[in-house]
Design a protein around this motif. Structure first.
Motif, short mmCIF file in Angstrom:
data_model
loop_
_atom_site.label_atom_id
_atom_site.label_comp_id
_atom_site.label_asym_id
_atom_site.label_seq_id
_atom_site.Cartn_x
_atom_site.Cartn_y
_atom_site.Cartn_z
N GLY A 1 64.16 71.71 39.09
CA GLY A 1 63.00 72.11 39.85
C GLY A 1 61.70 71.68 39.20
N SER A 2 60.60 72.11 39.80
CA SER A 2 59.28 71.76 39.31
C SER A 2 58.43 73.00 39.16
CB SER A 2 58.58 70.79 40.28
OG SER A 2 59.29 69.58 40.39
N LEU A 3 57.40 72.86 38.36
CA LEU A 3 56.51 73.98 38.11
C LEU A 3 55.14 73.41 37.80
CD1 LEU A 3 57.13 77.06 38.01
CD2 LEU A 3 57.20 76.86 35.51
N ARG A 4 54.10 74.13 38.20
CA ARG A 4 52.75 73.74 37.83
C ARG A 4 52.07 74.88 37.10
NH1 ARG A 4 47.42 71.89 41.31
NH2 ARG A 4 47.32 74.12 41.76
N LEU A 5 51.67 74.60 35.90
CA LEU A 5 50.93 75.57 35.10
C LEU A 5 49.45 75.32 35.26
CD1 LEU A 5 53.04 75.44 31.81
CD2 LEU A 5 53.45 76.79 33.88
N SER A 6 48.69 76.39 35.16
CA SER A 6 47.23 76.30 35.25
C SER A 6 46.61 76.95 34.03
CB SER A 6 46.71 77.00 36.51
OG SER A 6 47.27 76.45 37.68
N CYS A 7 45.45 76.49 33.67
CA CYS A 7 44.71 77.08 32.57
C CYS A 7 43.23 77.05 32.91
CB CYS A 7 44.99 76.34 31.27
SG CYS A 7 44.09 76.98 29.85
N ALA A 8 42.66 78.21 33.08
CA ALA A 8 41.25 78.33 33.40
C ALA A 8 40.45 78.53 32.12
CB ALA A 8 41.02 79.49 34.35
N ALA A 9 39.36 77.81 32.01
CA ALA A 9 38.53 77.88 30.81
C ALA A 9 37.16 78.46 31.15
CB ALA A 9 38.38 76.49 30.19
N SER A 10 36.58 79.10 30.16
CA SER A 10 35.24 79.64 30.32
C SER A 10 34.57 79.68 28.96
CB SER A 10 35.28 81.05 30.94
OG SER A 10 36.00 81.93 30.11
N GLY A 11 33.26 79.85 28.98
CA GLY A 11 32.53 80.00 27.74
C GLY A 11 32.01 78.73 27.13
N HIS A 12 32.27 77.60 27.76
CA HIS A 12 31.82 76.31 27.23
C HIS A 12 31.78 75.33 28.41
CE1 HIS A 12 31.27 73.56 23.77
NE2 HIS A 12 31.76 72.67 24.59
N PHE B 1 32.89 72.91 30.69
CA PHE B 1 34.28 72.45 30.80
C PHE B 1 34.40 70.94 30.65
CE2 PHE B 1 38.62 73.13 31.89
CZ PHE B 1 39.02 72.05 32.65
N SER B 2 33.45 70.23 31.23
CA SER B 2 33.54 68.77 31.21
C SER B 2 33.41 68.20 29.80
CB SER B 2 32.46 68.17 32.10
OG SER B 2 31.17 68.53 31.63
N ARG B 3 32.98 69.00 28.87
CA ARG B 3 32.82 68.54 27.49
C ARG B 3 33.99 68.92 26.60
NH1 ARG B 3 26.80 69.97 25.62
NH2 ARG B 3 27.42 68.53 23.96
N LEU B 4 35.03 69.47 27.18
CA LEU B 4 36.21 69.87 26.43
C LEU B 4 37.31 68.84 26.53
CD1 LEU B 4 36.53 73.62 27.49
CD2 LEU B 4 35.76 72.76 25.27
N GLY B 5 37.95 68.57 25.40
CA GLY B 5 39.24 67.90 25.43
C GLY B 5 40.29 68.99 25.59
N LEU B 6 41.33 68.73 26.36
CA LEU B 6 42.29 69.78 26.70
C LEU B 6 43.71 69.30 26.45
CD1 LEU B 6 40.43 70.53 29.97
CD2 LEU B 6 40.65 72.20 28.12
N GLY B 7 44.56 70.24 26.14
CA GLY B 7 45.95 69.86 25.89
C GLY B 7 46.90 71.00 26.21
N TRP B 8 48.14 70.63 26.36
CA TRP B 8 49.22 71.59 26.53
C TRP B 8 50.21 71.42 25.37
CZ3 TRP B 8 49.46 75.46 30.04
CH2 TRP B 8 48.62 75.39 31.16
N PHE B 9 50.58 72.55 24.82
CA PHE B 9 51.59 72.63 23.77
C PHE B 9 52.69 73.55 24.26
CE2 PHE B 9 49.34 70.79 20.03
CZ PHE B 9 48.07 70.64 20.58
#
Length: 118
Positions: free
Chosen positions: A15-26, A28-36
């Motif tokens: 199957g498939s799954l989509r995870l989400s991660c909402a950011a705040s406090g900075h 957003f466009s200036r963040l590098g992001l990753g999944w571990f």
């Protein structure tokens, strides 16, 4: 930077799954992001990242393309699409962020559990 991950759950192999991660406090466009992820009893590993400009930094399974990261700067959210799930994908998945200042992943979400049944 505050990060809130969601979307984990129990899914059957294949199957498939989509995870989400909402950011705040900075800005957003200036963040590098990753999944571990951290499988049970194992160390945390880098799954995939995305730069401020949208460049993808591959991690595990990079040759098979089952993990797709994307970002929506208008929604301050980063996504991880996982396809063809395998039992060995079972893990707690964490989103992380790095700022221009640090250049390292120093901000972490709380993690969301993905369990893949065979």
């Amino acid at each position: 930077v505050q990060l809130q991950a969601s979307g984990g759950g129990l899914v059957q192999a294949g199957g498939s799954l989509r995870l989400s991660c909402a950011a705040s406090g900075h800005p957003f466009s200036r963040l590098g992001l990753g999944w571990f992820r951290q499988p049970p009893g194992k160390e945390r590993e880098f799954v995939v990242g995305i730069s401020r400009s949208g460049n993808v930094i591959p991690g595990v399974d990079s040759e098979k393309g089952r993990f797709t990261i994307s970002r929506d700067n208008a929604k301050n959210t980063v996504y991880l699409q996982i396809d063809t799930l395998k039992p060995e994908d079972t893990a707690v998945y964490y989103c992380a962020a790095k700022t221009i200042l640090t250049g390292r992943y120093t901000h972490w979400g709380q993690g969301t559990l993905v369990t893949v049944s065979s």
